[in-house]
Design a protein around this motif. Structure first.
Motif, mmCIF file in Angstrom:
data_model
loop_
_atom_site.group_PDB
_atom_site.id
_atom_site.type_symbol
_atom_site.label_atom_id
_atom_site.label_comp_id
_atom_site.label_asym_id
_atom_site.label_seq_id
_atom_site.Cartn_x
_atom_site.Cartn_y
_atom_site.Cartn_z
ATOM 1 N N LEU A 253 20.648 29.324 27.032
ATOM 2 C CA LEU A 253 20.529 30.660 27.609
ATOM 3 C C LEU A 253 19.897 31.646 26.633
ATOM 4 C CD1 LEU A 253 23.972 30.986 29.453
ATOM 5 C CD2 LEU A 253 21.716 30.728 30.509
ATOM 6 N N SER A 254 20.188 31.480 25.348
ATOM 7 C CA SER A 254 19.692 32.409 24.342
ATOM 8 C C SER A 254 18.207 32.252 24.087
ATOM 9 C CB SER A 254 20.459 32.233 23.024
ATOM 10 O OG SER A 254 21.828 32.489 23.208
ATOM 11 N N TYR A 255 17.701 31.026 24.223
ATOM 12 C CA TYR A 255 16.335 30.770 23.794
ATOM 13 C C TYR A 255 15.425 30.281 24.907
ATOM 14 C CZ TYR A 255 18.388 31.258 19.211
ATOM 15 O OH TYR A 255 19.052 31.743 18.116
ATOM 16 N N ARG A 256 15.808 30.470 26.177
ATOM 17 C CA ARG A 256 14.869 30.149 27.250
ATOM 18 C C ARG A 256 13.590 30.937 27.015
ATOM 19 N NH1 ARG A 256 16.434 31.455 32.975
ATOM 20 N NH2 ARG A 256 17.284 33.282 31.972
ATOM 21 N N PRO A 257 12.376 30.410 27.326
ATOM 22 C CA PRO A 257 12.147 29.100 27.932
ATOM 23 C C PRO A 257 11.947 27.986 26.916
ATOM 24 C CG PRO A 257 10.090 30.284 27.803
ATOM 25 C CD PRO A 257 11.131 31.194 27.209
ATOM 26 N N LEU A 258 12.359 28.226 25.661
ATOM 27 C CA LEU A 258 12.249 27.167 24.677
ATOM 28 C C LEU A 258 13.174 26.021 25.042
ATOM 29 C CD1 LEU A 258 12.259 29.170 21.337
ATOM 30 C CD2 LEU A 258 10.303 28.308 22.585
ATOM 31 N N PRO A 259 12.838 24.797 24.621
ATOM 32 C CA PRO A 259 13.771 23.693 24.832
ATOM 33 C C PRO A 259 14.989 23.901 23.950
ATOM 34 C CG PRO A 259 11.995 23.013 23.390
ATOM 35 C CD PRO A 259 11.630 24.378 23.892
ATOM 36 N N ASP B 294 -3.248 24.621 17.822
ATOM 37 C CA ASP B 294 -2.159 24.801 18.787
ATOM 38 C C ASP B 294 -1.103 23.743 18.509
ATOM 39 O OD1 ASP B 294 -0.437 24.996 20.914
ATOM 40 O OD2 ASP B 294 -1.982 25.019 22.457
ATOM 41 N N PHE B 295 -0.025 24.150 17.816
ATOM 42 C CA PHE B 295 1.055 23.237 17.494
ATOM 43 C C PHE B 295 2.235 23.498 18.432
ATOM 44 C CE2 PHE B 295 -0.423 23.605 12.789
ATOM 45 C CZ PHE B 295 -1.525 22.807 13.076
ATOM 46 N N SER B 296 2.530 22.538 19.282
ATOM 47 C CA SER B 296 3.707 22.608 20.161
ATOM 48 C C SER B 296 3.702 23.829 21.064
ATOM 49 C CB SER B 296 5.009 22.591 19.328
ATOM 50 O OG SER B 296 5.064 21.461 18.498
ATOM 51 N N GLY B 297 2.531 24.204 21.570
ATOM 52 C CA GLY B 297 2.437 25.341 22.469
ATOM 53 C C GLY B 297 2.705 24.964 23.915
ATOM 54 N N GLN B 298 2.700 25.977 24.786
ATOM 55 C CA GLN B 298 2.926 25.775 26.211
ATOM 56 C C GLN B 298 1.599 25.725 26.971
ATOM 57 O OE1 GLN B 298 5.647 29.287 25.987
ATOM 58 N NE2 GLN B 298 6.837 28.144 27.493
ATOM 59 N N ASP B 299 1.677 25.360 28.260
ATOM 60 C CA ASP B 299 0.462 25.340 29.062
ATOM 61 C C ASP B 299 0.143 26.700 29.668
ATOM 62 O OD1 ASP B 299 2.474 25.430 30.914
ATOM 63 O OD2 ASP B 299 1.850 23.648 32.034
ATOM 64 N N GLU B 300 1.039 27.677 29.485
ATOM 65 C CA GLU B 300 0.760 29.071 29.810
ATOM 66 C C GLU B 300 1.867 29.928 29.224
ATOM 67 O OE1 GLU B 300 0.740 29.149 34.116
ATOM 68 O OE2 GLU B 300 2.821 29.829 34.177
ATOM 69 N N PRO B 301 1.593 31.203 28.935
ATOM 70 C CA PRO B 301 2.655 32.078 28.448
ATOM 71 C C PRO B 301 3.794 32.152 29.452
ATOM 72 C CG PRO B 301 0.513 33.099 28.120
ATOM 73 C CD PRO B 301 0.286 31.877 28.958
ATOM 74 N N SER B 302 5.023 32.198 28.958
ATOM 75 C CA SER B 302 6.158 32.161 29.860
ATOM 76 C C SER B 302 7.330 32.942 29.299
ATOM 77 C CB SER B 302 6.586 30.715 30.117
ATOM 78 O OG SER B 302 7.745 30.663 30.911
ATOM 79 N N THR B 303 7.968 33.718 30.168
ATOM 80 C CA THR B 303 9.203 34.403 29.808
ATOM 81 C C THR B 303 10.409 33.744 30.466
ATOM 82 O OG1 THR B 303 8.983 35.952 31.663
ATOM 83 C CG2 THR B 303 8.004 36.611 29.556
ATOM 84 N N GLY B 304 10.197 32.636 31.119
ATOM 85 C CA GLY B 304 11.260 31.912 31.810
ATOM 86 C C GLY B 304 10.658 30.942 32.788
ATOM 87 N N ASP B 305 10.260 31.429 33.963
ATOM 88 C CA ASP B 305 9.479 30.624 34.890
ATOM 89 C C ASP B 305 8.240 31.417 35.286
ATOM 90 O OD1 ASP B 305 10.179 32.465 36.974
ATOM 91 O OD2 ASP B 305 12.017 31.332 37.341
ATOM 92 N N HIS B 306 7.345 30.763 36.017
ATOM 93 C CA HIS B 306 6.040 31.374 36.304
ATOM 94 C C HIS B 306 6.176 32.685 37.083
ATOM 95 C CE1 HIS B 306 1.732 31.521 37.177
ATOM 96 N NE2 HIS B 306 2.065 31.829 38.433
ATOM 97 N N GLU B 307 6.998 32.688 38.118
ATOM 98 C CA GLU B 307 7.127 33.883 38.951
ATOM 99 C C GLU B 307 7.684 35.057 38.145
ATOM 100 O OE1 GLU B 307 8.113 30.872 39.778
ATOM 101 O OE2 GLU B 307 6.614 30.441 41.333
ATOM 102 N N ASP B 308 8.721 34.803 37.334
ATOM 103 C CA ASP B 308 9.297 35.869 36.516
ATOM 104 C C ASP B 308 8.293 36.392 35.504
ATOM 105 O OD1 ASP B 308 11.663 35.609 37.861
ATOM 106 O OD2 ASP B 308 12.657 34.397 36.326
ATOM 107 N N THR B 309 7.484 35.478 34.948
ATOM 108 C CA THR B 309 6.485 35.882 33.956
ATOM 109 C C THR B 309 5.446 36.807 34.566
ATOM 110 O OG1 THR B 309 6.764 33.794 32.760
ATOM 111 C CG2 THR B 309 4.752 35.035 32.337
ATOM 112 N N VAL B 310 4.898 36.414 35.704
ATOM 113 C CA VAL B 310 3.876 37.234 36.365
ATOM 114 C C VAL B 310 4.467 38.572 36.805
ATOM 115 C CG1 VAL B 310 2.264 37.344 38.310
ATOM 116 C CG2 VAL B 310 2.610 35.188 37.105
#
Length: 447
Positions: A73-79, A339-355
């Motif tokens: 919960l503290s570090y979403r969207p990180l694994p 690009d070391f261990s990056g994501q396939d798009e910027p994210s604050t949680g899930d796609h809808e929340d990010t946009v």
């Protein structure tokens, strides 16, 4: 005599401070401790009734599960920041503490009390040691009290650095034209400086900088620039700690007559646990900050090669996502990326929340600056870069594979590989070390 004793004492403290908590003797000690904890667990079970053993086991499982949920919960969207084995050690330590407490309550006795207390303490120490060895949070004994290892790289105040030199050695490749001056230190330095968001308005924390020996020389070399971005949550200094930036680049400089890139690690978060994404959006104008404010400050305050062909950007996790975002959106500023261990798009949680958070739900506005969407529409033969992921990183590794394929389809000159480890400094610290030679060639430091 007392002076000699103080000297020997200082040397002993220095050696202890530099003792690794991840490798060597500590690894052997943790192995022995793990065996002793296993034996102690069996003895503890003999002193506990079946009911008490189940109570202790249940509490330890529930406690470690709550801890895992808290991390997630503290570090979403990180694994999950801790591998599964870490939670096993945490659960074992909790079982030891709870079990020892139950034995002390139900079967008091001096000898038994001392035994179970020692076992509980050892279980806790071994658990902390095993978790730390897997995460690399504290790499040395000295780091436990704030003495972080930086090898022979000195930390200095930015104001104490030499200013512009009237004579600068130029010519590419730099190594071919470089004449090593008599006055050149054997090591580089690390410093901090504030880089204001004059154009972007982005409120950034101070940046971390590494300056190689050739920059500190008189006359100095005109050097390329590597801009690095740290992960989220985090700070620029994370590249020094888990990323081993200073020692890695300094080692490269020692192999190339003092030559290495000038490395600037700006803050692309704004706060430790902020996540503005690497775009200009409602969360902050990070893209403009990295495209204009940071380069403008570097060119005004550091004597470096201003040609963008000799500039690169890189990062890990959030910073890796940022690196490919900046390269695709600003190929004339950052034609090379890591690009070391990056994501396939910027994210604050899930796609809808990010946009929603960044662009008030406007998908077109997000797509217009999202690297993956841009690579599907355009070709970037002028860009070159490297994607790296941890073999055990089941969340970010697949995303790195997606971005690598997208970059290759967009005609970029790219490479991709995996390294042992998960989503941790073991991966991106090693990746930076492995890619220094590629960076040297790409930035025209070496032929």
């Amino acid at each position: 005599m007392w002076i000699l004793e103080r000297m020997h004492g200082h040397q002993l403290l220095t050696r202890l401070s530099r003792m690794s908590l991840e490798h060597g003797h500590i690894t052997a000690a943790l192995l022995v401790g793990s065996v002793l904890v296993g034996v102690g667990t069996l003895l503890l079970l003999r002193w506990l009734s079946r009911r008490a053993a189940f109570v202790a086991l249940g509490l330890s499982v529930v406690g470690s599960a709550i801890g895992a949920m808290f991390v997630w919960l503290s570090y979403r969207p990180l694994p999950a920041q801790l591998p599964a084995s870490s939670f096993v050690w945490i659960a074992l330590a909790m079982f030891g503490v709870v079990g020892a407490a139950l034995v002390l309550v139900r079967r008091p006795g001096l000898a038994r009390g001392l035994s179970v207390t020692a076992f509980a303490g050892m279980a806790a120490i071994v658990a902390v040691g095993q978790v730390n060895a897997q995460t690399g949070t504290y790499p040395t004994l000295g780091s436990l009290v704030g003495h972080w290892p930086v090898g022979s790289v000195e930390h200095v105040a930015f104001d104490s650095l030499p200013g512009a030199e009237p004579w600068v050695q130029r010519g590419l490749p730099t190594e071919t034209h470089w004449q090593v001056p008599v006055r050149m230190p054997s090591n580089g330095v690390v410093t901090e400086a504030a880089i204001p968001g004059n154009i972007s308005g982005f409120d950034a924390r101070p940046a971390t900088l590494y300056l190689p020996p050739a920059y500190l020389a008189d006359p100095r070399a005109e050097l390329p620039v590597l801009v690095l971005v740290a992960g989220e949550p985090g700070s620029p200094g994370d590249w020094l700690d888990s990323g081993r930036l200073a020692t890695t680049v300094d080692a490269y400089a020692s192999r190339h007559s003092g030559l290495a890139p000038v490395v600037v690690v700006p803050d692309a978060l704004g706060d430790y646990d902020a996540n503005p994404g690497c775009m200009d959006s409602a969360l902050g104008n990070v893209a403009t900050y990295l495209d204009q404010d940071v380069p403008n400050w570097i060119e005004s305050n550091l004597q470096v090669n201003p040609d963008a062909a000799q500039w690169a950007i890189g990062g890990f996790s959030y910073g890796g996502t940022c690196a490919i975002e900046m390269a695709v959106n600003f190929p004339d500023r950052y034609p090379s990326f890591l690009d070391f261990s990056g994501q396939d798009e910027p994210s604050t949680g899930d796609h809808e929340d990010t946009v929603a958070a960044m662009f008030d739900g406007d998908e077109d506005a997000f797509d217009a600056v999202n690297a993956r969407d841009l690579m599907a529409q355009n070709r970037y033969p002028q860009l070159s870069g490297v994607f790296v992921a941890g073999e055990d990183d089941d969340i970010y590794r697949p995303q790195q594979e997606i971005m690598f394929e997208a970059a290759r389809a967009a005609d970029m000159n790219v490479d991709y590989y995996t390294l042992p480890g998960g989503h941790s400094g073991d991966v991106w610290g090693t990746a930076l070390e492995l890619e220094m030679d590629w960076l040297g060639r790409t930035l025209a430091l070496t032929p």
